[in-house]
Design a protein around this motif. Structure first.
Motif, PDB file in Angstrom:
ATOM      1  N   MET A   1      55.740  52.418  25.408  1.00 22.46           N
ATOM      2  CA  MET A   1      56.353  51.393  26.245  1.00 22.46           C
ATOM      3  C   MET A   1      55.417  50.201  26.310  1.00 22.46           C
ATOM      4  SD  MET A   1      55.756  52.754  30.125  1.00 22.46           S
ATOM      5  CE  MET A   1      54.111  53.003  30.766  1.00 22.46           C
ATOM      6  N   THR A   2      55.913  49.118  26.888  1.00 21.05           N
ATOM      7  CA  THR A   2      55.066  47.932  27.051  1.00 21.05           C
ATOM      8  C   THR A   2      54.883  47.653  28.531  1.00 21.05           C
ATOM      9  OG1 THR A   2      56.965  46.462  26.992  1.00 21.05           O
ATOM     10  CG2 THR A   2      55.870  46.920  24.897  1.00 21.05           C
ATOM     11  N   VAL A   3      53.685  47.218  28.876  1.00 21.87           N
ATOM     12  CA  VAL A   3      53.395  46.854  30.256  1.00 21.87           C
ATOM     13  C   VAL A   3      52.681  45.524  30.251  1.00 21.87           C
ATOM     14  CG1 VAL A   3      53.213  49.226  31.062  1.00 21.87           C
ATOM     15  CG2 VAL A   3      51.172  48.073  30.209  1.00 21.87           C
ATOM     16  N   PRO A   4      52.878  44.695  31.282  1.00 21.36           N
ATOM     17  CA  PRO A   4      52.157  43.419  31.342  1.00 21.36           C
ATOM     18  C   PRO A   4      50.654  43.660  31.420  1.00 21.36           C
ATOM     19  CG  PRO A   4      53.948  43.485  32.945  1.00 21.36           C
ATOM     20  CD  PRO A   4      53.781  44.872  32.418  1.00 21.36           C
ATOM     21  N   ARG A   5      49.911  42.789  30.763  1.00 21.36           N
ATOM     22  CA  ARG A   5      48.453  42.843  30.903  1.00 21.36           C
ATOM     23  C   ARG A   5      48.077  42.487  32.329  1.00 21.36           C
ATOM     24  NH1 ARG A   5      45.358  41.847  25.879  1.00 21.36           N
ATOM     25  NH2 ARG A   5      43.774  41.041  27.249  1.00 21.36           N
ATOM     26  N   ALA A   6      46.847  42.797  32.697  1.00 21.50           N
ATOM     27  CA  ALA A   6      46.362  42.359  34.014  1.00 21.50           C
ATOM     28  C   ALA A   6      46.572  40.856  34.131  1.00 21.50           C
ATOM     29  CB  ALA A   6      44.879  42.697  34.149  1.00 21.50           C
ATOM     30  N   ALA A   7      47.032  40.436  35.291  1.00 18.66           N
ATOM     31  CA  ALA A   7      47.396  39.032  35.482  1.00 18.66           C
ATOM     32  C   ALA A   7      46.227  38.115  35.141  1.00 18.66           C
ATOM     33  CB  ALA A   7      47.834  38.808  36.923  1.00 18.66           C
ATOM     34  N   GLN A   8      46.435  37.266  34.145  1.00 14.78           N
ATOM     35  CA  GLN A   8      45.419  36.321  33.732  1.00 14.78           C
ATOM     36  C   GLN A   8      46.054  34.943  33.664  1.00 14.78           C
ATOM     37  OE1 GLN A   8      42.271  36.866  33.252  1.00 14.78           O
ATOM     38  NE2 GLN A   8      42.044  39.070  32.946  1.00 14.78           N
ATOM     39  N   ALA A   9      45.321  33.938  34.116  1.00  9.32           N
ATOM     40  CA  ALA A   9      45.840  32.574  34.092  1.00  9.32           C
ATOM     41  C   ALA A   9      45.733  32.017  32.683  1.00  9.32           C
ATOM     42  CB  ALA A   9      45.055  31.710  35.067  1.00  9.32           C
ATOM     43  N   GLN A  10      46.833  31.422  32.203  1.00 13.25           N
ATOM     44  CA  GLN A  10      46.839  30.835  30.875  1.00 13.25           C
ATOM     45  C   GLN A  10      47.588  29.513  30.921  1.00 13.25           C
ATOM     46  OE1 GLN A  10      47.964  33.716  27.693  1.00 13.25           O
ATOM     47  NE2 GLN A  10      48.179  35.161  29.374  1.00 13.25           N
ATOM     48  N   ARG A  67      34.523  32.326  26.438  1.00 12.59           N
ATOM     49  CA  ARG A  67      35.326  33.418  26.974  1.00 12.59           C
ATOM     50  C   ARG A  67      35.786  33.110  28.391  1.00 12.59           C
ATOM     51  NH1 ARG A  67      32.333  37.672  27.967  1.00 12.59           N
ATOM     52  NH2 ARG A  67      30.366  36.532  27.927  1.00 12.59           N
ATOM     53  N   VAL A  68      36.890  33.743  28.778  1.00 14.91           N
ATOM     54  CA  VAL A  68      37.369  33.685  30.151  1.00 14.91           C
ATOM     55  C   VAL A  68      37.082  35.041  30.781  1.00 14.91           C
ATOM     56  CG1 VAL A  68      39.355  33.331  31.667  1.00 14.91           C
ATOM     57  CG2 VAL A  68      39.197  32.063  29.511  1.00 14.91           C
ATOM     58  N   VAL A  69      36.229  35.064  31.801  1.00 15.60           N
ATOM     59  CA  VAL A  69      35.820  36.309  32.452  1.00 15.60           C
ATOM     60  C   VAL A  69      36.163  36.219  33.938  1.00 15.60           C
ATOM     61  CG1 VAL A  69      33.909  37.873  32.942  1.00 15.60           C
ATOM     62  CG2 VAL A  69      33.954  36.604  30.784  1.00 15.60           C
ATOM     63  N   ASN A  70      37.118  37.030  34.372  1.00 18.72           N
ATOM     64  CA  ASN A  70      37.570  37.004  35.773  1.00 18.72           C
ATOM     65  C   ASN A  70      37.947  35.590  36.214  1.00 18.72           C
ATOM     66  OD1 ASN A  70      37.141  39.802  36.102  1.00 18.72           O
ATOM     67  ND2 ASN A  70      34.972  39.452  36.547  1.00 18.72           N
ATOM     68  N   GLY A  71      38.579  34.857  35.310  1.00 15.28           N
ATOM     69  CA  GLY A  71      39.029  33.501  35.614  1.00 15.28           C
ATOM     70  C   GLY A  71      37.997  32.417  35.385  1.00 15.28           C
ATOM     71  N   ARG A 136      36.826  25.080  38.050  1.00 16.63           N
ATOM     72  CA  ARG A 136      37.540  26.301  38.401  1.00 16.63           C
ATOM     73  C   ARG A 136      37.507  26.499  39.914  1.00 16.63           C
ATOM     74  NH1 ARG A 136      35.869  32.188  39.463  1.00 16.63           N
ATOM     75  NH2 ARG A 136      37.906  33.177  39.484  1.00 16.63           N
ATOM     76  N   VAL A 137      38.680  26.737  40.507  1.00 14.40           N
ATOM     77  CA  VAL A 137      38.789  26.890  41.956  1.00 14.40           C
ATOM     78  C   VAL A 137      39.056  28.362  42.274  1.00 14.40           C
ATOM     79  CG1 VAL A 137      39.932  26.091  44.045  1.00 14.40           C
ATOM     80  CG2 VAL A 137      39.752  24.567  42.066  1.00 14.40           C
ATOM     81  N   PRO A 138      38.107  29.062  42.891  1.00 19.21           N
ATOM     82  CA  PRO A 138      38.307  30.479  43.213  1.00 19.21           C
ATOM     83  C   PRO A 138      39.377  30.670  44.285  1.00 19.21           C
ATOM     84  CG  PRO A 138      35.982  29.829  43.392  1.00 19.21           C
ATOM     85  CD  PRO A 138      36.792  28.582  43.309  1.00 19.21           C
ATOM     86  N   GLY A 139      39.789  31.928  44.480  1.00 22.12           N
ATOM     87  CA  GLY A 139      40.720  32.255  45.553  1.00 22.12           C
ATOM     88  C   GLY A 139      42.152  32.361  45.074  1.00 22.12           C
ATOM     89  N   ASN A 140      43.073  32.440  46.040  1.00 19.44           N
ATOM     90  CA  ASN A 140      44.489  32.610  45.724  1.00 19.44           C
ATOM     91  C   ASN A 140      45.369  31.477  46.243  1.00 19.44           C
ATOM     92  OD1 ASN A 140      44.129  35.239  44.531  1.00 19.44           O
ATOM     93  ND2 ASN A 140      43.815  36.030  46.606  1.00 19.44           N
ATOM     94  N   GLY A 141      44.789  30.548  46.999  1.00 17.53           N
ATOM     95  CA  GLY A 141      45.579  29.450  47.550  1.00 17.53           C
ATOM     96  C   GLY A 141      45.815  28.360  46.518  1.00 17.53           C
TER      97      GLY A 141
END
Length: 260
Positions: A1-10, A67-71, A136-141
């Protein structure tokens, strides 16, 4: 089956800029930024135009990738080339987790005894100039917020090591002739030279004393990265400004990984 990768900003940005001095066009440039789920690249080109080209023709380009590491954007390589009627020069740099492993300037510049030397310590914990400009702006807002300006960066450009400190100034709405129309955040920028420069150079003294440099940042869709939309630098000849005429940005669809 296919599953989405861990949410990454692109996302991707295609921008065009115009440079003016006291309102007179003096240059044009282009900037592209590609941010994937685990890699990024950024490239810029520019040159003199209009009246300025009559007096002095010049062009330049720059690129960084990594590389992109944890955003976060972790650069692995940087190059910059400039060409004028008098000379051409290329700077290259290899980085590993913020440490400059190797760098050089071609052709090798003459040694200047007045230049503050770059030490090994100056090459640790730094950004290249291109990656440093991708905020890069950390957080979720909402990333387009005053908090975006509460940061700074240690920068090494292959010749000089300097610090940039940002402070919030105001929120604005910007509109490119083509592309982005929406909120942006204006940051004050303060420049502090550290090493690799000649202290008596008037331009260094002028930039270090400036308190009115500002950059307006707009978002790359699908990411928490802000990119300069407009930059204003007071000069003895009037206000120098770089402003986006095109700022086309779009989110990339998330990749899907197959699992057993």
């Amino acid at each position: 089956m296919t599953v989405p990768r861990a949410a990454q900003a692109q996302g991707r940005l295609d921008a065009q800029y115009e440079a003016t001095l006291s309102g007179i066009p003096v240059g044009k440039g282009a900037w592209t930024v590609d941010i994937g789920d685990d890699q990024f690249s950024a490239g810029a080109t520019g040159g003199t135009s209009g009246l300025m080209k009559t007096f002095s023709s010049g062009s330049g380009s720059g690129a960084s990738q990594g590389r992109v590491v944890n955003g976060a954007l972790i650069a692995t390589g940087y190059t910059a080339s400039t060409t004028t009627s008098k000379k051409s020069e290329t700077i290259h740099m290899t980085l590993d987790k913020g440490t400059v492993k190797e760098f050089g300037i071609d052709p090798v510049p003459p040694v200047d005894a007045d230049r503050i030397p770059i030490t090994e310590a100056h090459r640790r914990g730094v950004f290249d100039p291109m990656t440093a400009s991708l905020l890069r702006v950390p957080g979720n807002g909402d990333p387009v917020a005053p908090e975006a300006c509460r940061t700074g960066a240690a920068v090494f450009d292959g010749r000089m090591r300097y610090d940039l400190k940002l402070d919030f100034k105001r929120m604005v709405t910007v509109k490119a002739e083509k592309g982005y129309y929406g909120p942006a955040v204006v940051c004050a920028v303060y420049f502090s030279p550290v090493a690799g420069y000649i202290p008596d150079r008037p331009v260094i003294k002028y930039l270090a004393a400036q308190r009115d440099i500002e950059i307006t940042f707009a978002p790359v869709a699908g990411t928490r990265i802000l990119v300069p939309f407009r930059m204003r630098v007071p000069t003895p000849l009037g206000m120098a400004m770089l402003e986006a005429t095109q700022f086309i940005t779009q989110a990339a669809p998330p990749r899907v990984a197959k699992t057993q």
